[in-house]
Design an enzyme around this catalytic site. Structure first.
Site, PDB file in Angstrom:
ATOM      1  N   ASP A  46       3.066  58.631 115.726  1.00 44.06           N
ATOM      2  CA  ASP A  46       2.116  58.356 114.656  1.00 44.06           C
ATOM      3  C   ASP A  46       1.956  56.856 114.474  1.00 44.06           C
ATOM      4  O   ASP A  46       0.840  56.324 114.369  1.00 44.06           O
ATOM      5  CB  ASP A  46       2.632  59.010 113.364  1.00 44.06           C
ATOM      6  CG  ASP A  46       1.587  59.064 112.264  1.00 44.06           C
ATOM      7  OD1 ASP A  46       0.458  58.581 112.477  1.00 44.06           O
ATOM      8  OD2 ASP A  46       1.905  59.588 111.184  1.00 44.06           O
ATOM      9  N   ASP A  67      -1.311  54.160 116.231  1.00 40.51           N
ATOM     10  CA  ASP A  67      -2.145  53.313 115.387  1.00 40.51           C
ATOM     11  C   ASP A  67      -2.060  51.856 115.827  1.00 40.51           C
ATOM     12  O   ASP A  67      -3.058  51.125 115.797  1.00 40.51           O
ATOM     13  CB  ASP A  67      -1.723  53.442 113.920  1.00 40.51           C
ATOM     14  CG  ASP A  67      -2.358  54.641 113.239  1.00 40.51           C
ATOM     15  OD1 ASP A  67      -2.920  55.496 113.946  1.00 40.51           O
ATOM     16  OD2 ASP A  67      -2.287  54.735 112.003  1.00 40.51           O
ATOM     17  N   LYS A  79      14.995  56.632 119.688  1.00 42.48           N
ATOM     18  CA  LYS A  79      15.939  55.728 119.015  1.00 42.48           C
ATOM     19  C   LYS A  79      17.333  56.307 119.250  1.00 42.48           C
ATOM     20  O   LYS A  79      18.098  56.573 118.320  1.00 42.48           O
ATOM     21  CB  LYS A  79      15.598  55.628 117.518  1.00 42.48           C
ATOM     22  CG  LYS A  79      16.303  54.486 116.786  1.00 42.48           C
ATOM     23  CD  LYS A  79      15.910  53.112 117.295  1.00 42.48           C
ATOM     24  CE  LYS A  79      16.608  52.024 116.457  1.00 42.48           C
ATOM     25  NZ  LYS A  79      16.500  50.691 117.079  1.00 42.48           N
ATOM     26  N   TYR A  91       8.456  65.442 109.893  1.00 41.22           N
ATOM     27  CA  TYR A  91       7.298  65.998 109.195  1.00 41.22           C
ATOM     28  C   TYR A  91       7.483  67.482 108.887  1.00 41.22           C
ATOM     29  O   TYR A  91       6.912  67.998 107.938  1.00 41.22           O
ATOM     30  CB  TYR A  91       6.025  65.823 110.028  1.00 41.22           C
ATOM     31  CG  TYR A  91       5.599  64.380 110.211  1.00 41.22           C
ATOM     32  CD1 TYR A  91       6.351  63.318 109.716  1.00 41.22           C
ATOM     33  CD2 TYR A  91       4.437  64.069 110.901  1.00 41.22           C
ATOM     34  CE1 TYR A  91       5.957  62.016 109.893  1.00 41.22           C
ATOM     35  CE2 TYR A  91       4.032  62.752 111.082  1.00 41.22           C
ATOM     36  CZ  TYR A  91       4.798  61.732 110.580  1.00 41.22           C
ATOM     37  OH  TYR A  91       4.401  60.432 110.753  1.00 41.22           O
ATOM     38  N   ASP A 145      11.542  50.419 118.442  1.00 44.31           N
ATOM     39  CA  ASP A 145      11.323  49.055 117.940  1.00 44.31           C
ATOM     40  C   ASP A 145      10.932  48.116 119.073  1.00 44.31           C
ATOM     41  O   ASP A 145      10.055  47.258 118.914  1.00 44.31           O
ATOM     42  CB  ASP A 145      12.543  48.547 117.167  1.00 44.31           C
ATOM     43  CG  ASP A 145      13.861  48.833 117.866  1.00 44.31           C
ATOM     44  OD1 ASP A 145      13.894  49.601 118.852  1.00 44.31           O
ATOM     45  OD2 ASP A 145      14.890  48.292 117.412  1.00 44.31           O
TER      46      ASP A 145
END
Length: 360
Positions: free
Chosen positions: A246, A250, A190, A144, A222
């Site tokens: 993020d 959610d 990751k 970001y 994942d």
């Protein structure tokens, strides 16, 4: 009596509607706890673009600088999607606010209230014992904010970057939070394919040795996405880089029944913070009086707990929401089949009245 100054940035879509209910609860808390809150409202997001040409006007920044905390609503909608990305409400308002005020730690508690187990999309055998996960998301690094980023003809690029100090400070937040909970941290990365995530795992492991009373585990993002729906109760504190946090927060919110149930706190090194619901502006239901204000109200609770050192007020809000749910108050997003629904104002009023009565 010390007055707490709060910058109120309601924003777009359902933001103003749910913010009205949050302000109602603040007024009730002021009466119940003898606290004084000074609210100053300012434009942000799409409405700020319409009125002043900028999603984050300098006047709004001045209001935030003079405040002890920011209570944020939501920004964005189809009306402004034609603008260049950096000028759209989300990218032009929220990201600069986080960066300007060095709000690097995002806390998102995902809790299944006992009364809402049936609202979860997971089968009852998985959520019958509830869920209480605290997602801690690093907020000012990663793709970001990493440079370079942009467009080059038919190629678009973003850079995932983390430094050791950035990882250290968010790791300390996670381990300290875990000490007050169930003493487990699961760090998400990751590291099998990304160099920045190899560094993330190395630094988190090193910081974890300073907290021998807290168990540390590592999990690829994942796998974490899958494990959250397979067995969410295995998690206590999820420590996440910006982008992965993020996404996973959610997912965790939806497991609780609705994004309308997830509050968040964005904190820096002091007591100043920005508090907002994790859901979006939901322009499709704006103005209909049916939006769920609970995440906005819970965000008020987090503000009182973290910025104003009023944990008893946070507890009062939680108790009032529990009572509302026990009495069958449901907005449409959390109502089960055949359950009666109420509007934004009705549930907000009940919670405000309950807070005031409960503190007498």
């Amino acid at each position: 009596m010390t007055s707490r100054k709060i910058a109120v940035l309601a924003g777009d879509g359902i933001g103003p509607e749910v913010m009205e209910e949050a302000k109602k609860v603040l007024r009730a808390l002021s009466s119940a706890f003898g606290a004084e809150f000074e609210l100053e409202e300012a434009d942000v997001g799409g409405i700020a673009i319409d009125r002043s040409g900028s999603p984050l006007p300098e006047k709004t920044l001045d209001v935030c600088r003079a405040a002890d905390a920011i209570l944020f609503g939501s920004v964005g909608g189809p009306r402004w999607e034609h603008l260049p990305p950096e000028q759209q409400p989300e990218r032009g308002a929220l990201l600069p606010l986080r960066k300007k005020f060095e709000l690097y730690a995002n806390l998102r508690p995902a809790i299944i209230f006992p009364q809402l187990r049936e609202a979860s999309p997971l089968k009852s055998s998985i959520v019958q014992d509830g869920m209480d996960v605290l997602v801690i998301r690093e907020l000012t690094g990663d793709v970001y904010f990493g440079q370079p980023k942009g467009r080059d003809g038919e190629r678009g690029f973003d850079t995932m970057v983390y430094t050791v100090p950035e990882i250290e400070r968010i790791a300390h937040v996670a381990f300290a939070a875990a000490r007050a909970r169930n003493r487990r941290v699961t760090s998400i990365d990751k590291a099998n394919v990304l160099s920045s995530m190899v560094l993330w795992r190395e630094v988190v492991t090193r910081v974890g040795k300073e907290y021998p009373d807290v168990a540390l585990g590592h999990m690829y993002v994942d796998n974490a996405a899958m494990q959250l729906v397979r067995n969410p109760r295995q998690f206590d504190v999820l420590l996440c880089p910006n982008m992965f946090g993020d996404i996973l927060s959610d997912e965790a919110a939806m497991i609780t029944g609705s994004l309308g149930m997830l509050p968040s706190a964005s904190l820096g090194s002091g007591t100043f913070g920005l508090y907002e619901p994790a859901g979006g502006s939901a322009p499709d239901i704006a103005g209909k009086g049916i939006a769920n204000p609970l995440a906005q109200i819970l965000s008020v609770g987090m503000m009182l707990k973290y910025s104003f050192e009023m944990p008893e007020a946070y507890d009062a809000i939680r108790a009032a929401i529990n009572l509302a749910l026990e009495r069958g108050y449901r907005t449409a997003d959390i109502a089960g089949s055949g359950e009666k629904t109420v509007g934004t104002v009705e549930i907000g009023t009940f919670i405000a009245e309950s807070v005031e009565k409960g503190a007498r």
